[in-house]
Design a protein around this motif. Structure first.
Motif, PDB file in Angstrom:
ATOM      1  N   ASN A  62       0.827  -1.212   0.000  1.00 45.49           N
ATOM      2  CA  ASN A  62       0.000   0.000   0.000  1.00 45.49           C
ATOM      3  C   ASN A  62       0.859   1.258   0.000  1.00 45.49           C
ATOM      4  O   ASN A  62       0.340   2.369  -0.065  1.00 45.49           O
ATOM      5  N   THR A  63       2.154   1.086   0.079  1.00 48.24           N
ATOM      6  CA  THR A  63       3.032   2.247   0.239  1.00 48.24           C
ATOM      7  C   THR A  63       3.268   2.968  -1.080  1.00 48.24           C
ATOM      8  O   THR A  63       3.453   4.174  -1.100  1.00 48.24           O
ATOM      9  N   LYS A  64       3.255   2.222  -2.178  1.00 51.06           N
ATOM     10  CA  LYS A  64       3.539   2.831  -3.475  1.00 51.06           C
ATOM     11  C   LYS A  64       2.666   2.175  -4.528  1.00 51.06           C
ATOM     12  O   LYS A  64       2.468   0.956  -4.483  1.00 51.06           O
ATOM     13  N   GLN A  65       2.155   2.980  -5.453  1.00 50.11           N
ATOM     14  CA  GLN A  65       1.379   2.399  -6.555  1.00 50.11           C
ATOM     15  C   GLN A  65       2.330   1.753  -7.544  1.00 50.11           C
ATOM     16  O   GLN A  65       3.248   2.410  -8.044  1.00 50.11           O
ATOM     17  N   MET A  66       2.094   0.471  -7.802  1.00 53.23           N
ATOM     18  CA  MET A  66       3.019  -0.268  -8.652  1.00 53.23           C
ATOM     19  C   MET A  66       2.380  -0.540 -10.012  1.00 53.23           C
ATOM     20  O   MET A  66       1.193  -0.843 -10.094  1.00 53.23           O
ATOM     21  N   ALA A  67       3.198  -0.459 -11.052  1.00 52.24           N
ATOM     22  CA  ALA A  67       2.701  -0.711 -12.414  1.00 52.24           C
ATOM     23  C   ALA A  67       2.623  -2.203 -12.706  1.00 52.24           C
ATOM     24  O   ALA A  67       1.862  -2.646 -13.563  1.00 52.24           O
ATOM     25  N   SER A  68       3.417  -2.974 -11.980  1.00 51.18           N
ATOM     26  CA  SER A  68       3.483  -4.418 -12.239  1.00 51.18           C
ATOM     27  C   SER A  68       2.772  -5.193 -11.129  1.00 51.18           C
ATOM     28  O   SER A  68       2.376  -4.624 -10.115  1.00 51.18           O
ATOM     29  N   ALA A  69       2.649  -6.512 -11.326  1.00 47.91           N
ATOM     30  CA  ALA A  69       2.079  -7.385 -10.286  1.00 47.91           C
ATOM     31  C   ALA A  69       3.188  -7.789  -9.317  1.00 47.91           C
ATOM     32  O   ALA A  69       4.365  -7.766  -9.688  1.00 47.91           O
ATOM     33  N   PRO A  70       2.810  -8.181  -8.089  1.00 48.72           N
ATOM     34  CA  PRO A  70       3.843  -8.658  -7.161  1.00 48.72           C
ATOM     35  C   PRO A  70       4.562  -9.862  -7.766  1.00 48.72           C
ATOM     36  O   PRO A  70       3.934 -10.691  -8.400  1.00 48.72           O
ATOM     37  N   GLN A  71       5.878  -9.940  -7.552  1.00 52.80           N
ATOM     38  CA  GLN A  71       6.591 -11.078  -8.166  1.00 52.80           C
ATOM     39  C   GLN A  71       6.480 -12.359  -7.352  1.00 52.80           C
ATOM     40  O   GLN A  71       6.611 -13.444  -7.896  1.00 52.80           O
ATOM     41  N   GLY A  72       6.228 -12.257  -6.050  1.00 51.47           N
ATOM     42  CA  GLY A  72       6.062 -13.455  -5.232  1.00 51.47           C
ATOM     43  C   GLY A  72       7.393 -14.105  -4.882  1.00 51.47           C
ATOM     44  O   GLY A  72       8.443 -13.762  -5.428  1.00 51.47           O
ATOM     45  N   LEU A  73       7.321 -15.055  -3.953  1.00 49.22           N
ATOM     46  CA  LEU A  73       8.547 -15.655  -3.410  1.00 49.22           C
ATOM     47  C   LEU A  73       9.266 -16.560  -4.406  1.00 49.22           C
ATOM     48  O   LEU A  73      10.496 -16.599  -4.432  1.00 49.22           O
ATOM     49  N   ALA A  74       8.516 -17.274  -5.240  1.00 48.26           N
ATOM     50  CA  ALA A  74       9.156 -18.218  -6.167  1.00 48.26           C
ATOM     51  C   ALA A  74       9.983 -17.460  -7.204  1.00 48.26           C
ATOM     52  O   ALA A  74      11.138 -17.825  -7.493  1.00 48.26           O
ATOM     53  N   GLN A  75       9.400 -16.382  -7.730  1.00 44.72           N
ATOM     54  CA  GLN A  75      10.129 -15.568  -8.714  1.00 44.72           C
ATOM     55  C   GLN A  75      11.328 -14.885  -8.053  1.00 44.72           C
ATOM     56  O   GLN A  75      12.415 -14.819  -8.628  1.00 44.72           O
ATOM     57  N   LEU A  76      11.114 -14.407  -6.818  1.00 48.78           N
ATOM     58  CA  LEU A  76      12.232 -13.781  -6.102  1.00 48.78           C
ATOM     59  C   LEU A  76      13.371 -14.783  -5.939  1.00 48.78           C
ATOM     60  O   LEU A  76      14.536 -14.476  -6.220  1.00 48.78           O
ATOM     61  N   ALA A  77      13.040 -16.003  -5.527  1.00 55.42           N
ATOM     62  CA  ALA A  77      14.070 -17.035  -5.317  1.00 55.42           C
ATOM     63  C   ALA A  77      14.800 -17.337  -6.628  1.00 55.42           C
ATOM     64  O   ALA A  77      16.032 -17.495  -6.641  1.00 55.42           O
ATOM     65  N   ALA A  78      14.061 -17.373  -7.729  1.00 55.51           N
ATOM     66  CA  ALA A  78      14.694 -17.655  -9.033  1.00 55.51           C
ATOM     67  C   ALA A  78      15.654 -16.522  -9.401  1.00 55.51           C
ATOM     68  O   ALA A  78      16.778 -16.763  -9.886  1.00 55.51           O
ATOM     69  N   HIS A  79      15.235 -15.284  -9.144  1.00 55.84           N
ATOM     70  CA  HIS A  79      16.107 -14.146  -9.471  1.00 55.84           C
ATOM     71  C   HIS A  79      17.371 -14.154  -8.609  1.00 55.84           C
ATOM     72  O   HIS A  79      18.465 -13.887  -9.092  1.00 55.84           O
ATOM     73  N   ILE A  80      17.195 -14.471  -7.342  1.00 57.53           N
ATOM     74  CA  ILE A  80      18.362 -14.499  -6.439  1.00 57.53           C
ATOM     75  C   ILE A  80      19.352 -15.563  -6.917  1.00 57.53           C
ATOM     76  O   ILE A  80      20.570 -15.354  -6.909  1.00 57.53           O
ATOM     77  N   LYS A  81      18.818 -16.694  -7.350  1.00 59.65           N
ATOM     78  CA  LYS A  81      19.683 -17.775  -7.837  1.00 59.65           C
ATOM     79  C   LYS A  81      20.459 -17.307  -9.077  1.00 59.65           C
ATOM     80  O   LYS A  81      21.669 -17.508  -9.181  1.00 59.65           O
ATOM     81  N   THR A  82      19.752 -16.668  -9.992  1.00 56.60           N
ATOM     82  CA  THR A  82      20.404 -16.166 -11.215  1.00 56.60           C
ATOM     83  C   THR A  82      21.511 -15.177 -10.869  1.00 56.60           C
ATOM     84  O   THR A  82      22.560 -15.149 -11.515  1.00 56.60           O
ATOM     85  N   LEU A  83      21.273 -14.374  -9.835  1.00 56.71           N
ATOM     86  CA  LEU A  83      22.231 -13.303  -9.510  1.00 56.71           C
ATOM     87  C   LEU A  83      23.450 -13.811  -8.746  1.00 56.71           C
ATOM     88  O   LEU A  83      24.415 -13.062  -8.571  1.00 56.71           O
TER      89      LEU A  83
END
Ligand SMILES: Cc1ncc(COP(=O)(O)OP(=O)(O)O)c(N)n1
Ligand SMILES: Cc1nc(C(=O)O)sc1CCOP(=O)(O)O
Ligand SMILES: [Mg+2]
Length: 211
Positions: free
Chosen positions: A135-156
């Motif tokens: 609720n803190t900021k209006q976002m243009a995208s959908a929440p990425q969720g934990l699974a996507q976050l975990a995949a990104h962390i792995k890639t990085l």
């Protein structure tokens, strides 16, 4: 854009409150926070300069990592530890000037394309959001969720990473389980019934970051 990298930050930046005034910076540094951001939105540079100077002085006094959101010229002028910029900010900011001044740079990302774009700039850290609805900021995208976050962390891999967006105290353990090095929060602290207790609990879970 040059190919050189921005200065390193620790892989684990720890708890990373994002706040909109100097009073919050002072209280949170005093409470043990060591990575923090001053995020003032949509004011003229002349109206924020005194606050930016005061925040930078506090950061130095506590030997903390203070990032200035958006106001990169003032961050350079007053020698902040670092600057945080979003994708749109990257279009207008002079990244070479930020790097030449020795400031660290954090960049926001919300999907694979933004991550690829951010990595070209070799920032000091990559922020990944928003993980949950916020609720803190209006976002243009959908929440990425934990699974996507975990995949990104792995890639990085070993890249310093920061998760942001809708992260409450209860959600922190699942966020940390992705391997992310830092947890950025706004409302979990600033809207808490007892900000001091909330900050203490968050610091206990996330830590203050590596030296
Ligand atoms: C740690 C962290 N992550 C993301 C943001 C968002 O930055 P940006 O996309 O530029 O949006 P604004 O904060 O400027 O509204 C952030 N500030 N900090
Ligand atoms: C400032 C900001 N940037 C985001 C991003 O995803 O880029 S989410 C966000 C707000 C985070 O606030 P809260 O912790 O209260 O949800
Ligand atoms: Mg911005």
């Amino acid at each position: 854009m040059s190919e050189s990298a921005f200065p390193n930050v620790p892989k684990r930046l720890g708890l990373y409150p994002v706040v909109n005034n100097v009073e919050w910076i002072a209280r949170l540094l005093d409470a043990g926070v060591r990575t923090i951001q001053l995020r003032i939105k949509d004011k003229a540079e002349g109206d924020v300069e005194a606050d930016i100077i005061a925040a930078i002085k506090l950061g130095e006094r506590y030997n903390a990592r203070l990032f200035i959101n958006d106001y990169w010229r003032l961050a350079i002028k007053h020698h902040a530890y670092g600057v945080h910029l979003g994708q749109e900010d990257m279009d207008v900011a002079n990244l070479d000037a930020i790097r030449d001044a020795g400031l660290r740079l954090g960049l926001s990302t919300h999907d694979n394309m933004e991550m690829d774009r951010a990595l070209v700039a070799h920032p000091s850290y990559i922020a990944l959001g928003h993980v949950f609805p916020t609720n803190t900021k209006q976002m243009a995208s959908a929440p990425q969720g934990l699974a996507q976050l975990a995949a990104h962390i792995k890639t990085l891999g070993d890249y310093p990473t920061v998760a942001i967006g809708g992260i409450s105290l209860e959600r922190v353990p699942a966020v940390l389980a992705t391997g992310v090095g830092s947890v950025a929060v706004v409302s979990a602290i600033t809207q808490a019934a007892d900000w001091r207790a909330a900050t203490g609990q968050l610091l206990e879970l996330v830590g203050a970051g590596d030296e």
